[in-house]
Design an enzyme around this catalytic site. Structure first.
Site, mmCIF file in Angstrom:
data_model
loop_
_atom_site.group_PDB
_atom_site.id
_atom_site.type_symbol
_atom_site.label_atom_id
_atom_site.label_comp_id
_atom_site.label_asym_id
_atom_site.label_seq_id
_atom_site.Cartn_x
_atom_site.Cartn_y
_atom_site.Cartn_z
ATOM 1 N N CYS A 116 0.831 -1.207 0.000
ATOM 2 C CA CYS A 116 0.000 0.000 0.000
ATOM 3 C C CYS A 116 0.867 1.260 0.000
ATOM 4 O O CYS A 116 0.594 2.203 -0.734
ATOM 5 C CB CYS A 116 -0.921 -0.014 1.215
ATOM 6 S SG CYS A 116 -2.088 1.357 1.234
ATOM 7 N N CYS A 122 -5.852 -2.189 7.759
ATOM 8 C CA CYS A 122 -7.031 -1.311 7.815
ATOM 9 C C CYS A 122 -8.311 -1.987 7.339
ATOM 10 O O CYS A 122 -9.393 -1.664 7.820
ATOM 11 C CB CYS A 122 -6.778 -0.030 7.033
ATOM 12 S SG CYS A 122 -6.556 -0.273 5.254
#
Length: 339
Positions: free
Chosen positions: A92, A186
């Protein structure tokens, strides 16, 4: 200087924007929609907009869900299916936060992108944060070297406790500062298995075998296990603990053995990201985020972006798919995924 700040509505990103604005920079904020956890974005966007009003800055909402799926979520699911242990945060940071978001910042006329990571850039190297308990250099070790000139990390030379103290003076944060510290992955609510269950039947009982391939027990489905795990499977008549040594996804089989069998001194890497020119060097390595640094000798094959890491002492629980990061003191000099 015009700077885009990655904003989540949390303490770190808010304080990053505040610090830069007070230093006299022209600031714009950007909230990234990355995944589809129900209700997640609505609440965060409300917070980010409130912070934007408080700071008097423009806030962009950037939908990167397709890119996030391509570079982070889909590989996460695929690697577990292959019996590996992925590291989505490293991907990410490379492809989304310091990739797609950086491109968006440049398209909007910003000279730099700032994030709330606890990490420093010193002499063109990703360098450990001043606060060792919050250091995120490990997760930025796959970011290309040429990107580092375009990003800044204002919290890298600060301690989290001090940032929290400063945040108490920000009225807008006090309204929602009781939120828990964001950690882990997340898009995962409780466990990664919940994510995999959306795509596969993970409850597929299979055989537990020893190093020689003899069936010695049963397990509940290979995707439930990672290297080094010692619970959740049955070994017939066992009196001492057994640890997962290997996952044979194609056979729905896990190989187990003693703790000594987990020990490994040679680690092979792929997708190597280099910050130095040398292809042979001595360094310290981390084979996962929370593992201690181990001294090692490294040989890089630049053409194939692979490496062989010879550790000075045995490491336990070396897992395919995890990121191995190489340090010279506090600076990151290379990284690669364990293969």
């Amino acid at each position: 200087m015009k700077i885009m700040v990655a904003m989540s509505g949390g303490v770190d990103s808010t304080m990053t924007a505040k610090i830069l604005k007070e230093a006299g920079h022209e600031i714009e904020g950007c909230y990234m929609k990355l995944h589809q956890k129900p209700g997640y974005h609505e609440e965060n966007i409300r917070k980010v907009k409130k912070v934007g009003e408080y700071l008097g800055i423009k806030v962009h909402i950037l939908d990167l869900q397709d890119k996030f799926n391509e570079f982070v979520y889909d590989p996460f699911v695929r690697l577990y299916k292959e019996g590996k242990t992925p590291n989505p945060c490293a991907l990410c940071n490379r492809f989304i936060k310091l990739g797609a978001l950086l491109n968006f910042a440049k398209q909007n006329g910003c000279e730099k992108l700032a994030t709330g990571h606890y990490v420093q850039i010193i002499d063109g190297f990703v360098t450990m944060a001043k606060d060792p308990s919050k250091d995120q250099s490990y997760f930025l070790a796959q970011v290309p070297k040429e990107v580092l000139k375009d990003v800044i990390f204002p919290l890298g030379d600060k301690f989290k406790a001090d940032i929290k103290e400063l945040a108490r003076e920000v009225p807008v944060l006090n309204e929602f500062a009781t939120q828990p510290e964001s950690s882990e992955i997340c898009f995962v609510e409780d466990t990664y298995i919940e994510i995999l269950n959306k795509h596969y039947n993970t409850n597929l009982p299979g055989n537990v075998v020893d190093k020689n391939g003899n069936v010695i027990g049963r397990h509940q489905g290979y995707m439930h296990y990672t290297i080094g795990k010692r619970r959740g499977f049955e070994v017939f008549g066992a009196h001492e603990p057994h640890f997962v040594l290997k996952i044979n996804a194609d056979k729905n089989e896990i190989v187990v053995g003693s703790k000594d069998d987990l020990a490994q001194k040679i680690v092979e890497l792929e997708n190597v990201n280099l910050f130095i020119d040398e292809d042979e060097f001595e360094c310290e390595t981390k084979i996962r985020y929370r593992s201690p640094k181990l001294e090692a000798s490294v040989k890089i094959d630049k053409q194939n972006k692979t490496a062989v890491v010879a550790l000075s002492q045995n490491a336990l629980g070396v897992a395919q798919g995890q990121l191995c990061v190489m340090y010279d003191g506090e600076r990151v000099i290379a990284s690669g995924f364990i293969k």
